[in-house]
Design a protein around this motif. Structure first.
Motif, PDB file in Angstrom:
ATOM      1  N   TYR B  26     -39.431 -43.726  -7.186  1.00 22.36           N
ATOM      2  CA  TYR B  26     -38.139 -43.088  -7.585  1.00 22.36           C
ATOM      3  C   TYR B  26     -37.556 -44.116  -8.725  1.00 22.36           C
ATOM      4  CZ  TYR B  26     -36.488 -46.575  -4.313  1.00 22.36           C
ATOM      5  OH  TYR B  26     -36.266 -47.695  -3.504  1.00 22.36           O
ATOM      6  N   PHE B  28     -35.109 -46.386  -9.096  1.00 22.00           N
ATOM      7  CA  PHE B  28     -34.924 -47.664  -9.125  1.00 22.00           C
ATOM      8  C   PHE B  28     -36.052 -48.532  -8.764  1.00 22.00           C
ATOM      9  CE2 PHE B  28     -33.399 -51.419  -6.441  1.00 22.00           C
ATOM     10  CZ  PHE B  28     -32.795 -51.782  -7.195  1.00 22.00           C
ATOM     11  N   TYR B  51     -34.244 -43.432 -17.761  1.00 19.34           N
ATOM     12  CA  TYR B  51     -34.166 -42.126 -17.219  1.00 19.34           C
ATOM     13  C   TYR B  51     -34.452 -41.148 -18.191  1.00 19.34           C
ATOM     14  CZ  TYR B  51     -32.828 -43.755 -12.559  1.00 19.34           C
ATOM     15  OH  TYR B  51     -32.758 -44.427 -11.471  1.00 19.34           O
ATOM     16  N   HIS B  55     -37.409 -38.471 -17.924  1.00 17.01           N
ATOM     17  CA  HIS B  55     -37.402 -36.965 -18.022  1.00 17.01           C
ATOM     18  C   HIS B  55     -38.034 -36.323 -19.259  1.00 17.01           C
ATOM     19  CE1 HIS B  55     -33.028 -37.784 -16.102  1.00 17.01           C
ATOM     20  NE2 HIS B  55     -33.769 -37.600 -15.216  1.00 17.01           N
ATOM     21  N   ARG B  59     -40.672 -33.429 -18.931  1.00 15.04           N
ATOM     22  CA  ARG B  59     -40.749 -32.216 -19.757  1.00 15.04           C
ATOM     23  C   ARG B  59     -42.151 -31.990 -20.610  1.00 15.04           C
ATOM     24  NH1 ARG B  59     -35.820 -33.705 -21.686  1.00 15.04           N
ATOM     25  NH2 ARG B  59     -36.433 -34.193 -23.481  1.00 15.04           N
ATOM     26  N   THR B  64     -44.508 -35.348 -12.644  1.00  9.42           N
ATOM     27  CA  THR B  64     -43.610 -34.229 -11.955  1.00  9.42           C
ATOM     28  C   THR B  64     -43.005 -34.673 -10.963  1.00  9.42           C
ATOM     29  OG1 THR B  64     -44.300 -32.306 -10.799  1.00  9.42           O
ATOM     30  CG2 THR B  64     -45.688 -33.899 -10.159  1.00  9.42           C
ATOM     31  N   SER B  65     -41.922 -34.068 -10.486  1.00 10.62           N
ATOM     32  CA  SER B  65     -40.933 -34.664  -9.761  1.00 10.62           C
ATOM     33  C   SER B  65     -40.733 -33.918  -8.520  1.00 10.62           C
ATOM     34  CB  SER B  65     -39.629 -35.008 -10.055  1.00 10.62           C
ATOM     35  OG  SER B  65     -39.025 -33.876 -10.668  1.00 10.62           O
ATOM     36  N   TYR B  66     -40.198 -34.475  -7.428  1.00  6.64           N
ATOM     37  CA  TYR B  66     -39.554 -33.953  -6.074  1.00  6.64           C
ATOM     38  C   TYR B  66     -38.558 -34.560  -5.664  1.00  6.64           C
ATOM     39  CZ  TYR B  66     -42.963 -37.225  -3.924  1.00  6.64           C
ATOM     40  OH  TYR B  66     -43.688 -38.357  -3.404  1.00  6.64           O
ATOM     41  N   ARG B  67     -38.103 -33.920  -4.719  1.00  8.72           N
ATOM     42  CA  ARG B  67     -36.732 -34.427  -3.967  1.00  8.72           C
ATOM     43  C   ARG B  67     -36.970 -34.746  -2.488  1.00  8.72           C
ATOM     44  NH1 ARG B  67     -32.271 -30.974  -5.115  1.00  8.72           N
ATOM     45  NH2 ARG B  67     -30.760 -32.472  -5.048  1.00  8.72           N
ATOM     46  N   GLN B  68     -36.807 -35.785  -2.229  1.00  2.00           N
ATOM     47  CA  GLN B  68     -36.810 -36.038  -0.863  1.00  2.00           C
ATOM     48  C   GLN B  68     -35.778 -37.017  -0.079  1.00  2.00           C
ATOM     49  OE1 GLN B  68     -41.198 -36.113   0.291  1.00  2.00           O
ATOM     50  NE2 GLN B  68     -40.819 -38.109   0.759  1.00  2.00           N
ATOM     51  N   ARG B  76     -33.568 -38.088  -2.909  1.00  2.00           N
ATOM     52  CA  ARG B  76     -33.966 -39.111  -3.928  1.00  2.00           C
ATOM     53  C   ARG B  76     -35.045 -38.345  -4.562  1.00  2.00           C
ATOM     54  NH1 ARG B  76     -35.508 -44.762  -1.694  1.00  2.00           N
ATOM     55  NH2 ARG B  76     -33.354 -45.144  -2.279  1.00  2.00           N
ATOM     56  N   LYS B  77     -34.966 -38.459  -5.943  1.00  2.00           N
ATOM     57  CA  LYS B  77     -36.022 -37.917  -6.869  1.00  2.00           C
ATOM     58  C   LYS B  77     -36.961 -38.687  -7.071  1.00  2.00           C
ATOM     59  CE  LYS B  77     -36.398 -35.578 -11.249  1.00  2.00           C
ATOM     60  NZ  LYS B  77     -35.614 -35.269 -12.584  1.00  2.00           N
ATOM     61  N   TYR B  79     -40.904 -39.446  -8.837  1.00  2.00           N
ATOM     62  CA  TYR B  79     -41.634 -38.872  -9.816  1.00  2.00           C
ATOM     63  C   TYR B  79     -43.291 -39.198  -9.485  1.00  2.00           C
ATOM     64  CZ  TYR B  79     -37.387 -38.854 -12.636  1.00  2.00           C
ATOM     65  OH  TYR B  79     -36.220 -38.686 -12.826  1.00  2.00           O
ATOM     66  N   GLN B  80     -44.164 -38.498  -9.886  1.00  2.00           N
ATOM     67  CA  GLN B  80     -45.534 -38.782  -9.598  1.00  2.00           C
ATOM     68  C   GLN B  80     -46.187 -38.243 -10.937  1.00  2.00           C
ATOM     69  OE1 GLN B  80     -46.467 -36.730  -5.958  1.00  2.00           O
ATOM     70  NE2 GLN B  80     -46.790 -34.427  -7.030  1.00  2.00           N
TER      71      GLN B  80
END
Lengths: 323, 115
Positions: B26, B28, B51, B55, B59, B64-68, B76-77, B79-80
């Motif tokens: 994420y 931080f 940031y 982003h 795009r 890709t991102s996911y929130r968990q 928390r977002k 990124y992978q």
């Protein structure tokens, strides 16, 4: 200026108080950051949540390094950078979305309407510049209108979860938000009226009778397709570790994941023939006696958790293929 | 912005992708990992740069991102790296390797000769 700011933050232009952290400095920053952002509340909250998470993590690290709570808050906020800079970056991202939407929705609409005009004008021989001007008007007005709605008023659910795993016992629910449902009902009503008027036009009745026959037939085809497709906003897909349940307003069906053979997006001529509010996916699975069967799953950007559903299904397919 | 900062900014997207090659992370967490790697050059990495960069990479479908929920329970977002991101990272790494090789044969070789 105030009105313009409200217009690009619909339908909830105010700060979402659920974002408050209880730390006065952090909250003041989040509030002023929100004032710099555009888009619906859900869209703005994506930026706010990321900022909040970052600032609170930084604060936690500073406290662990021996700073007092107050100093840690102050430094964490300061190190995150000016809200104006973050806001400008988010506005730039949304503007790119606006132009993309304008192009992807305005252009097909303008081409379709210009073809209608050409067919309807027949041998009356309207000048070429008339067609050019109407094409540009359709493109600019429809494209800008739809771009505006999808960028500044309507929250597409993305980015949502797209990790390819589910927690133990988790049931992933894929569904459309209320606004999508309202829009789908509105679209169905408009298409019903348009379809009925065009059908009457085919029979030579009413003002649509002045249209070229092909235009009316095409409009009837589009209207029927849209009316059939619109209930997708009421679909719910439930995925757990073992099965996928597809609930539509008309039926409910449970498929075991172990039966799945492939999950593929529908492409090519099959995609062009289908009228869907979203991307249809073909689910191939084995039913009784090993026979292969096919069903379709329509997924669109407004559906919550749709990304994760696809990610989990694709990961299952890869795992099964590896075995 | 001095020349050193300019060079570091040019390599930042590759550095971010490299951090994510180790696994999803994420905002931080990515910043923290980069701070440790960059050491005294870390000043070039500002949050207002990180940031928008994340982003932009998202795009371009390199991430890709996911929130968990994070450890505080709030969303928390993460990124992978995507497959396209891995290929891009490999390409960029190859390019930088070529640049380093070129510099070794020219600039640094000359320095050695002079000393």
């Amino acid at each position: 200026m105030m009105l313009l700011r409200t217009l690009v933050r619909l339908p909830s232009p105010g700060f979402d108080e659920n974002q408050f952290t209880g730390d006065a400095k952090v909250d003041a920053f989040l509030r002023s950051l929100d004032a710099e952002l555009v888009g619906s509340k859900t869209v703005r909250n994506l930026t706010l949540e990321e900022a909040k998470d970052h600032i609170l993590s930084a604060k936690q690290a500073l406290i662990a390094a021996g700073e007092s709570d107050e100093v840690a808050s102050e430094q964490a906020v300061a190190s995150f950078g000016p809200e104006a800079e973050h806001g400008a970056s988010q506005r730039q991202e949304r503007s790119a979305t606006f132009y993309k939407m304008m192009l992807s929705m305005g252009l097909p609409f303008a081409i379709m309407m210009s073809l209608f005009n050409l067919l309807n004008s027949g041998e009356s021989g309207l000048p070429w510049w008339f067609h050019l001007v109407t094409f540009l008007l359709y493109f600019v007005f429809f494209g800008a209108g739809m771009g505006y709605i999808f960028t500044f008023c309507f929250a597409q659910a993305k980015p949502t979860q797209s990790c390819s795993t589910l927690q133990q016992g988790e049931v992933l629910e894929v569904f459309s938000p209320r606004l999508s449902k309202v829009m789908a009902v509105g679209l169905a009503v408009i298409m019903l009226v348009l379809g009925a008027l065009s059908a009457l036009g085919v029979l030579g009745i009413g003002f649509m009778a002045y249209n070229h026959l092909l235009v009316n037939i095409f409009l009837v085809y589009i209207a029927i397709g849209m009316v059939i497709a619109s209930p997708v906003a009421f679909n719910r897909y439930l995925l757990d570790g073992q099965s996928l349940t597809i609930k539509t307003p008309f039926r409910s069906r449970q498929l075991e994941l172990a039966q799945f053979v492939a999950v593929q997006p529908v492409t090519g001529w099959r995609r062009w023939l289908r009228i869907d509010l979203g991307q249809p996916h073909q689910l191939r699975f084995r039913c009784g006696q090993g026979k292969e069967s096919i069903t379709y799953l329509v997924i669109n950007g407004e559906m919550h958790n749709s990304d994760q559903l696809l990610a989990v299904l694709n990961s299952k397919m890869s795992a099964q293929a590896a075995v | 912005m001095n020349d050193n900062e300019q060079i570091l900014k040019g390599v930042l997207d590759t550095l971010v992708l490299k951090v994510l090659q180790r696994g999803p992370n994420y905002g931080f967490g990515i910043r923290d990992a980069l701070y440790q790697q960059l050491g005294e050059d870390a000043e070039v990495l500002k949050e207002a740069t990180l940031y928008p960069l994340l982003h932009r990479l998202e795009r371009r479908e390199l991430l890709t991102s996911y929130r968990q929920p994070g450890e505080r329970g709030t969303p928390r977002k993460y990124y992978q790296l995507t497959a396209a991101g891995s290929r891009y990272l490999q390409g960029r790494t190859d390019e930088w390797t070529k640049v380093i090789s070129l510099l070794n044969r020219t600039l640094f070789a000359l320095k050695k000769e002079e000393s």
